[in-house]
Design a protein around this motif. Structure first.
Motif, short mmCIF file in Angstrom:
data_model
loop_
_atom_site.label_atom_id
_atom_site.label_comp_id
_atom_site.label_asym_id
_atom_site.label_seq_id
_atom_site.Cartn_x
_atom_site.Cartn_y
_atom_site.Cartn_z
N ASN A 1 0.85 -1.30 0.04
CA ASN A 1 0.08 -0.05 -0.15
C ASN A 1 0.75 1.23 -0.07
O ASN A 1 2.13 1.21 0.12
CB ASN A 1 -0.85 0.10 1.28
N GLN B 1 0.55 5.09 1.67
CA GLN B 1 0.05 5.93 2.65
C GLN B 1 0.60 7.53 2.38
O GLN B 1 1.81 7.74 2.27
CB GLN B 1 0.25 5.85 3.77
N SER C 1 9.07 -6.68 6.52
CA SER C 1 8.59 -7.34 7.71
C SER C 1 7.31 -6.21 8.10
O SER C 1 7.38 -5.16 8.07
CB SER C 1 9.35 -7.17 9.09
N GLY C 2 5.84 -6.85 8.28
CA GLY C 2 4.97 -6.11 8.52
C GLY C 2 4.43 -4.92 7.67
O GLY C 2 4.71 -5.20 6.54
N SER C 3 3.97 -3.80 8.46
CA SER C 3 3.87 -2.59 7.35
C SER C 3 4.98 -1.56 7.40
O SER C 3 4.90 -0.61 7.60
CB SER C 3 2.46 -1.90 7.88
N ARG C 4 6.21 -2.40 7.62
CA ARG C 4 7.15 -1.30 7.57
C ARG C 4 7.24 -0.38 6.31
O ARG C 4 7.26 -0.81 5.32
CB ARG C 4 8.76 -2.14 7.64
N LEU C 5 7.16 1.13 6.64
CA LEU C 5 7.37 2.05 5.70
C LEU C 5 8.45 2.56 5.18
O LEU C 5 9.34 2.86 6.09
CB LEU C 5 6.12 3.17 6.29
N PHE D 1 9.66 6.12 3.78
CA PHE D 1 9.27 7.56 3.59
C PHE D 1 9.86 8.30 2.74
O PHE D 1 11.40 8.10 2.47
CB PHE D 1 9.12 8.22 4.97
N GLY D 2 9.06 9.21 1.92
CA GLY D 2 9.86 10.22 1.38
C GLY D 2 10.19 11.33 2.27
O GLY D 2 9.88 11.21 3.43
N TYR E 1 6.02 -0.10 15.89
CA TYR E 1 7.38 0.38 15.12
C TYR E 1 7.80 1.57 15.69
O TYR E 1 7.14 2.31 16.34
CB TYR E 1 6.68 0.71 13.54
N TYR F 1 10.52 4.55 14.75
CA TYR F 1 11.18 5.39 13.76
C TYR F 1 11.81 6.53 14.28
O TYR F 1 11.93 7.02 15.47
CB TYR F 1 10.26 6.01 12.63
N SER G 1 -0.21 -6.98 11.21
CA SER G 1 1.22 -6.55 10.68
C SER G 1 1.26 -6.10 9.40
O SER G 1 1.85 -5.33 8.91
CB SER G 1 2.07 -7.84 10.82
N ASP G 2 0.16 -6.77 8.40
CA ASP G 2 0.36 -6.52 6.97
C ASP G 2 -0.79 -5.75 6.57
O ASP G 2 -1.98 -5.94 6.95
CB ASP G 2 0.53 -7.63 6.23
#
Lengths: 114, 114
Positions: free
Chosen positions: A32, A34, A98-102, A104-105, B33, B35, B98-99
Motif C-alpha cells: 500500500n 500512505q 516485515s509487517g507494515s514497515r514503511l 518514507f519520502g 514500530y 522510527y 502486521s500487514d
C-alpha cells in the motif's frame, strides 16, 4: 531497496488554489501507499491509504491516486486553506519487508497563504 | 487510550548517559514500530514488533540501541551511552495487524544530547 522521492520539497500557494503533490517510488511491489501530514513538533497524521489494488482514495478535499506500474502517486488538495499548511509525507509499504514497515519520502512542506 | 502515547515528550541528556523512551500503542494493536526523524532528514525505520517479538531489528543503528515490548503492549526504546548524533525525534507507531494496515503515530519524543 525501495526509495521514495517527493516533489516539490516546498510549495507556497495562495488560499483557495488547487494543488498537487507528487510522490514516486522505485519498487512497484508494494502492499500500500500512505499519505501523512505532519505539523511542526507533532507526530504524523494518516490522511489516506491506498491499497496496491486500488487506483485512488478520497477524503473530503483530498484525493490520492496510485499508478503502481509507473511508481507514482499524487495527492490532490482542492480549495486549499491556511490550515492545510504542514509537511506532507508519502510512504510505501513494500512486499518482502516485515509487517507494515514503511519507506518514507522526505516530504513536501506546504504553506497556504491567507 | 484513544491514540499512541509517547513519553517523555522532550528529553535532554548529557553525552554518555543512558535514556529510555516509552511508547503506549493503541489498545489491541499487535504491531508496533519505532522510527527516528533527524533534523532535515526523512523518517528512518528502527525496529518492528509483532506481539512481544521483534522479527525485524535491522534499522537499529548500533548496539547501543535496544528495544523491548512486554505484554504485547508497552514498548521501551533504550539508548545506551548517548552520543550527540543520537539527537532526533523518536516516533512510535502501531497498527492493528502486521500487514497492510494503516500506521498510527504518536507525537514522538524529542531527544537532545548535549
Amino acid at each position: 531497496k525501495q526509495e521514495v522521492t517527493q516533489i516539490p520539497a516546498a510549495l507556497s500557494v495562495p488560499e483557495g488554489e488547487n494543488l498537487v503533490l507528487n510522490c514516486s517510488f522505485t519498487d512497484s511491489a508494494i502492499y500500500n501507499l500512505q499519505w501523512f501530514r505532519q505539523d511542526p513538533g507533532k507526530g504524523l497524521t494518516s490522511l489516506l491509504l491506498i491499497q496496491s489494488s486500488q487506483r485512488e482514495q478520497t477524503s473530503g478535499r483530498l484525493n490520492a491516486s496510485l499508478d503502481k506500474s509507473s511508481g507514482r502517486s499524487t495527492l490532490y488538495i482542492a480549495a486549499s486553506q491556511p490550515g492545510d499548511s504542514a509537511t506532507y509525507l508519502c510512504a510505501v509499504s513494500s512486499r518482502g519487508t516485515s509487517g507494515s514497515r514503511l519507506t518514507f519520502g522526505e516530504g513536501t512542506q506546504l504553506t497556504v497563504n491567507p | 487510550g484513544a491514540g499512541v502515547s509517547q513519553s517523555p515528550s522532550n528529553k535532554v541528556t548529557e553525552k554518555g548517559k543512558d535514556v529510555e523512551l516509552r511508547c503506549d500503542p493503541i489498545s489491541g494493536h499487535t504491531a508496533l514500530y519505532w522510527y527516528r526523524q533527524s533534523l532535515g532528514q526523512g523518517l528512518e525505520f528502527l525496529i518492528y514488533f509483532q506481539g512481544n517479538s521483534a522479527p525485524d531489528k535491522s534499522g537499529l543503528p548500533s548496539d547501543r540501541f535496544s528495544a523491548e515490548r512486554t505484554g504485547g503492549s508497552v514498548s521501551t526504546l533504550t539508548i545506551q551511552r548517548t552520543q550527540q548524533e543520537d539527537s532526533a525525534v523518536y516516533l512510535c507507531a502501531s497498527s492493528l495487524v502486521s500487514d497492510n494496515s494503516p500506521l498510527h503515530f504518536g507525537n514522538g519524543t524529542r531527544l537532545t544530547v548535549t
